[in-house]
Design a protein around this motif. Sequence first.
Motif, PDB file in Angstrom:
ATOM      1  N   ILE A  34       1.012  -1.320   0.118  1.00 17.27           N
ATOM      2  CA  ILE A  34       0.042   0.200  -0.350  1.00 17.27           C
ATOM      3  C   ILE A  34       1.099   1.134  -0.325  1.00 17.27           C
ATOM      4  CG2 ILE A  34      -1.772   0.899   1.176  1.00 17.27           C
ATOM      5  CD1 ILE A  34      -2.682  -1.121   2.500  1.00 17.27           C
ATOM      6  N   PHE A  35       1.032   2.424  -1.442  1.00 15.89           N
ATOM      7  CA  PHE A  35       1.260   3.238  -1.528  1.00 15.89           C
ATOM      8  C   PHE A  35       0.178   4.772  -0.385  1.00 15.89           C
ATOM      9  CE2 PHE A  35       3.090   1.927  -5.236  1.00 15.89           C
ATOM     10  CZ  PHE A  35       3.867   0.734  -4.260  1.00 15.89           C
ATOM     11  N   PRO A  59       0.481  -5.950   4.360  1.00 14.07           N
ATOM     12  CA  PRO A  59       1.050  -5.467   3.276  1.00 14.07           C
ATOM     13  C   PRO A  59       2.602  -5.028   3.780  1.00 14.07           C
ATOM     14  CG  PRO A  59      -1.417  -5.527   3.245  1.00 14.07           C
ATOM     15  CD  PRO A  59      -0.986  -5.756   3.990  1.00 14.07           C
ATOM     16  N   ARG A  60       2.874  -4.357   2.388  1.00 13.97           N
ATOM     17  CA  ARG A  60       4.592  -3.505   3.106  1.00 13.97           C
ATOM     18  C   ARG A  60       3.370  -2.268   2.387  1.00 13.97           C
ATOM     19  NH1 ARG A  60       9.639  -3.486   2.330  1.00 13.97           N
ATOM     20  NH2 ARG A  60      10.486  -1.650   3.583  1.00 13.97           N
ATOM     21  N   LEU A  61       4.265  -0.628   3.430  1.00 16.26           N
ATOM     22  CA  LEU A  61       3.619   0.039   3.244  1.00 16.26           C
ATOM     23  C   LEU A  61       4.756   1.057   2.782  1.00 16.26           C
ATOM     24  CD1 LEU A  61       1.486   0.673   6.966  1.00 16.26           C
ATOM     25  CD2 LEU A  61       0.860  -0.173   4.753  1.00 16.26           C
ATOM     26  N   TYR A  62       4.339   2.049   1.897  1.00 14.01           N
ATOM     27  CA  TYR A  62       5.625   2.892   1.221  1.00 14.01           C
ATOM     28  C   TYR A  62       5.080   4.291   1.606  1.00 14.01           C
ATOM     29  CZ  TYR A  62       7.014  -1.534  -0.492  1.00 14.01           C
ATOM     30  OH  TYR A  62       8.137  -2.754  -0.788  1.00 14.01           O
ATOM     31  N   PRO A  63       6.039   5.157   1.537  1.00 13.25           N
ATOM     32  CA  PRO A  63       5.448   6.791   1.747  1.00 13.25           C
ATOM     33  C   PRO A  63       5.971   7.580   0.909  1.00 13.25           C
ATOM     34  CG  PRO A  63       7.829   6.486   3.160  1.00 13.25           C
ATOM     35  CD  PRO A  63       7.461   4.997   2.448  1.00 13.25           C
ATOM     36  N   MET A  64       4.518   8.204   0.284  1.00 10.11           N
ATOM     37  CA  MET A  64       5.012   9.507  -0.526  1.00 10.11           C
ATOM     38  C   MET A  64       4.586  10.430   0.585  1.00 10.11           C
ATOM     39  SD  MET A  64       3.338   7.845  -3.711  1.00 10.11           S
ATOM     40  CE  MET A  64       1.599   7.204  -2.765  1.00 10.11           C
ATOM     41  N   GLN A  90      14.407   8.305   7.091  1.00  9.35           N
ATOM     42  CA  GLN A  90      14.065   6.666   6.730  1.00  9.35           C
ATOM     43  C   GLN A  90      12.519   5.857   7.397  1.00  9.35           C
ATOM     44  OE1 GLN A  90      15.466   4.529   4.638  1.00  9.35           O
ATOM     45  NE2 GLN A  90      16.722   5.888   4.344  1.00  9.35           N
ATOM     46  N   PRO A  91      11.605   5.232   7.085  1.00  8.26           N
ATOM     47  CA  PRO A  91      12.013   4.741   5.570  1.00  8.26           C
ATOM     48  C   PRO A  91      11.651   5.720   4.080  1.00  8.26           C
ATOM     49  CG  PRO A  91       9.711   4.378   6.133  1.00  8.26           C
ATOM     50  CD  PRO A  91      10.791   4.568   7.562  1.00  8.26           C
ATOM     51  N   ALA A  92      12.844   5.718   2.591  1.00  8.37           N
ATOM     52  CA  ALA A  92      13.130   6.306   1.952  1.00  8.37           C
ATOM     53  C   ALA A  92      11.664   6.622   1.277  1.00  8.37           C
ATOM     54  CB  ALA A  92      13.463   6.127   1.246  1.00  8.37           C
ATOM     55  N   PRO A  93      11.411   7.938   1.044  1.00  7.03           N
ATOM     56  CA  PRO A  93       9.792   7.801   0.311  1.00  7.03           C
ATOM     57  C   PRO A  93      10.751   7.606  -0.956  1.00  7.03           C
ATOM     58  CG  PRO A  93      10.859  10.057   0.533  1.00  7.03           C
ATOM     59  CD  PRO A  93      11.777   9.199   1.021  1.00  7.03           C
ATOM     60  N   ILE A  94       8.942   7.193  -1.647  1.00  3.61           N
ATOM     61  CA  ILE A  94       8.791   5.722  -3.442  1.00  3.61           C
ATOM     62  C   ILE A  94       8.353   7.299  -3.749  1.00  3.61           C
ATOM     63  CG2 ILE A  94       9.262   3.925  -2.473  1.00  3.61           C
ATOM     64  CD1 ILE A  94       6.332   3.775  -3.370  1.00  3.61           C
TER      65      ILE A  94
END
Length: 263
Positions: A34-35, A59-64, A90-94
């Motif tokens: 999930i973004f 689900p793995r979460l990714y930051p924007m 960190q975590p690095a934004p995508i």
Amino acid sequence: MNFIDTHSHLDGTEFDADREAVMARAREAGVGAIFLPAIDLQSSQRILDLCRKEAEHTPRLYPMLGLHPEEVRADYQDVLSAIRRLLSSQPAPIAIGEVGLDYYWSREFEQEQLAAFEEQVQWSIETRLPLMIHCRKAQNEMVVLLRRYEKDLPGGVFHCFTGNEKEAEELLRFDRFVLGIGGVLTFKKSHLPETLPAAVPLDRIVVETDAPYMAPVPMRGQRNESAYAIHVVRKLAESYAVSEQEVAERTNSNVQRVFGIKI
């Protein structure tokens, strides 16, 4: 079958009471990632905290990270400076997002929106992070601005596409960009089931929910969540006359191409 929700505001207060259960339902539905788009400085910080907290979970979460056009005010330069510093977190934004232009309700901060969007487009070029773009009642202005930087843009998503064939063709001229398709596809009066196959190749689409907003049929009217993205996948499969597995695989491949994320 696993797929990706490329746009969910899981950090919002709407999920404070049952966020873990929401993630569990997403996992059961096949959502592998999930973004999370930010809308301002506070949400940027919340999203980073949430992604750190849930780093070992699926689900793995990714930051924007970014400043949403509806959140642009007179102090936007100070807000942008603070968000810019978070890009090294960190975590690095995508991605840089959710950014763009929105003149639906008001043009009070029209020039500030344009300036904020342009600055964040420049961040994208500098960092090579793709853009998550929100645009409402401003496609002409957005396209004019993006064309200035077209050769240098790393790519991104035109979030929540609901337009016609002509509008789709204009956006797809930005060849490193894809269209984000969500619950509107399933609405009874939506023209997207006809428009998309006619104008948009499946390799230019990613799946999204925009949760908690715009829940798909048969959940329309409820709080949206990532698990409901399965209804978008099913409608895309029906519209393109392919299997749900093919939709999942091809949209996942599109995500990998744009964001470098694989599940």
